[in-house]
Design a protein around this motif. Sequence first.
Motif, PDB file in Angstrom:
ATOM      1  N   ILE A  89       8.750  51.056  15.785  1.00 47.74           N
ATOM      2  CA  ILE A  89       8.892  51.524  14.410  1.00 47.74           C
ATOM      3  C   ILE A  89       9.687  50.501  13.616  1.00 47.74           C
ATOM      4  O   ILE A  89      10.764  50.077  14.042  1.00 47.74           O
ATOM      5  CB  ILE A  89       9.607  52.898  14.382  1.00 47.74           C
ATOM      6  CG1 ILE A  89       8.795  53.911  15.195  1.00 47.74           C
ATOM      7  CG2 ILE A  89       9.829  53.362  12.960  1.00 47.74           C
ATOM      8  CD1 ILE A  89       9.515  55.222  15.450  1.00 47.74           C
ATOM      9  N   MET A  90       9.140  50.125  12.469  1.00 49.98           N
ATOM     10  CA  MET A  90       9.781  49.126  11.599  1.00 49.98           C
ATOM     11  C   MET A  90       9.985  49.716  10.211  1.00 49.98           C
ATOM     12  O   MET A  90       9.090  50.397   9.702  1.00 49.98           O
ATOM     13  CB  MET A  90       8.882  47.893  11.452  1.00 49.98           C
ATOM     14  CG  MET A  90       8.438  47.233  12.725  1.00 49.98           C
ATOM     15  SD  MET A  90       9.667  46.162  13.437  1.00 49.98           S
ATOM     16  CE  MET A  90       9.888  44.956  12.175  1.00 49.98           C
ATOM     17  N   THR A  91      11.142  49.452   9.635  1.00 54.48           N
ATOM     18  CA  THR A  91      11.349  49.751   8.215  1.00 54.48           C
ATOM     19  C   THR A  91      11.815  48.461   7.551  1.00 54.48           C
ATOM     20  O   THR A  91      12.493  47.640   8.167  1.00 54.48           O
ATOM     21  CB  THR A  91      12.396  50.866   7.991  1.00 54.48           C
ATOM     22  OG1 THR A  91      13.636  50.491   8.579  1.00 54.48           O
ATOM     23  CG2 THR A  91      11.911  52.189   8.553  1.00 54.48           C
ATOM     24  N   PHE A  92      11.423  48.305   6.296  1.00 53.63           N
ATOM     25  CA  PHE A  92      11.677  47.063   5.566  1.00 53.63           C
ATOM     26  C   PHE A  92      12.386  47.370   4.253  1.00 53.63           C
ATOM     27  O   PHE A  92      12.161  48.417   3.652  1.00 53.63           O
ATOM     28  CB  PHE A  92      10.347  46.342   5.274  1.00 53.63           C
ATOM     29  CG  PHE A  92       9.575  46.032   6.523  1.00 53.63           C
ATOM     30  CD1 PHE A  92       9.766  44.839   7.187  1.00 53.63           C
ATOM     31  CD2 PHE A  92       8.677  46.944   7.041  1.00 53.63           C
ATOM     32  CE1 PHE A  92       9.068  44.561   8.353  1.00 53.63           C
ATOM     33  CE2 PHE A  92       7.972  46.686   8.210  1.00 53.63           C
ATOM     34  CZ  PHE A  92       8.166  45.482   8.863  1.00 53.63           C
ATOM     35  N   ASP A  93      13.207  46.439   3.822  1.00 54.54           N
ATOM     36  CA  ASP A  93      13.909  46.609   2.546  1.00 54.54           C
ATOM     37  C   ASP A  93      12.978  46.427   1.356  1.00 54.54           C
ATOM     38  O   ASP A  93      13.225  46.981   0.294  1.00 54.54           O
ATOM     39  CB  ASP A  93      15.075  45.626   2.434  1.00 54.54           C
ATOM     40  CG  ASP A  93      16.198  45.978   3.395  1.00 54.54           C
ATOM     41  OD1 ASP A  93      16.249  47.129   3.870  1.00 54.54           O
ATOM     42  OD2 ASP A  93      17.022  45.094   3.682  1.00 54.54           O
ATOM     43  N   THR A  94      11.920  45.647   1.547  1.00 58.15           N
ATOM     44  CA  THR A  94      10.987  45.390   0.440  1.00 58.15           C
ATOM     45  C   THR A  94       9.541  45.490   0.929  1.00 58.15           C
ATOM     46  O   THR A  94       9.266  45.328   2.126  1.00 58.15           O
ATOM     47  CB  THR A  94      11.179  43.975  -0.145  1.00 58.15           C
ATOM     48  OG1 THR A  94      10.847  43.008   0.858  1.00 58.15           O
ATOM     49  CG2 THR A  94      12.603  43.750  -0.646  1.00 58.15           C
ATOM     50  N   GLN A  95       8.656  45.746   0.004  1.00 55.73           N
ATOM     51  CA  GLN A  95       7.224  45.763   0.302  1.00 55.73           C
ATOM     52  C   GLN A  95       6.766  44.364   0.715  1.00 55.73           C
ATOM     53  O   GLN A  95       5.929  44.213   1.599  1.00 55.73           O
ATOM     54  CB  GLN A  95       6.470  46.245  -0.947  1.00 55.73           C
ATOM     55  CG  GLN A  95       5.050  46.630  -0.711  1.00 55.73           C
ATOM     56  CD  GLN A  95       4.916  47.979  -0.012  1.00 55.73           C
ATOM     57  OE1 GLN A  95       5.871  48.714   0.213  1.00 55.73           O
ATOM     58  NE2 GLN A  95       3.707  48.304   0.365  1.00 55.73           N
ATOM     59  N   THR A  96       7.333  43.358   0.103  1.00 57.27           N
ATOM     60  CA  THR A  96       6.982  41.972   0.429  1.00 57.27           C
ATOM     61  C   THR A  96       7.341  41.652   1.874  1.00 57.27           C
ATOM     62  O   THR A  96       6.583  40.992   2.580  1.00 57.27           O
ATOM     63  CB  THR A  96       7.701  41.003  -0.530  1.00 57.27           C
ATOM     64  OG1 THR A  96       7.364  41.357  -1.864  1.00 57.27           O
ATOM     65  CG2 THR A  96       7.314  39.568  -0.273  1.00 57.27           C
TER      66      THR A  96
END
Length: 147
Positions: A89-96
């Motif tokens: 599972i990954m979460t990112f600070d930005t869509q980019t």
Amino acid sequence: MTHALHRLRPIIAWCLTALGVGFILVSACATQPITATSRHGHAAPASPRPPVTLERLVAAAGCPSAKAQGKAADFRQVVCQAPQGRYTIMTFDTQTGRDAWLAEAEPYGGTYLVGERWAVVSEKDLLHQLRDQLGGELRGQPHGAHS
């Protein structure tokens, strides 16, 4: 010129009155409350899903414990083993940041459930179940299937 203005005043007053009465009638005769609509004219969902956080992703996957595998300035990653299977599972600070990670990961194969600023890697059947709970889009291909 003042004579022309005197003749226009009753016409303007009548138009404004008719407009106001029209709004009142439309409001009073409406059978359903006015709601936000999408650009296609369909009613917007009544209760949007809550934001998808790392904790919510782990809970939806049914992982009793998740092991942090990486945390960088722009993403967090955990791996968890649920009774039904394994998830990354990954979460990112930005869509980019999410898009850049996907561009690097997809050539290696795999099936991904991708949402706004998050991604989950697992078996396709497990990702279908998660999609029902979280939304998102399925992408990719089985591991090892290079094009």
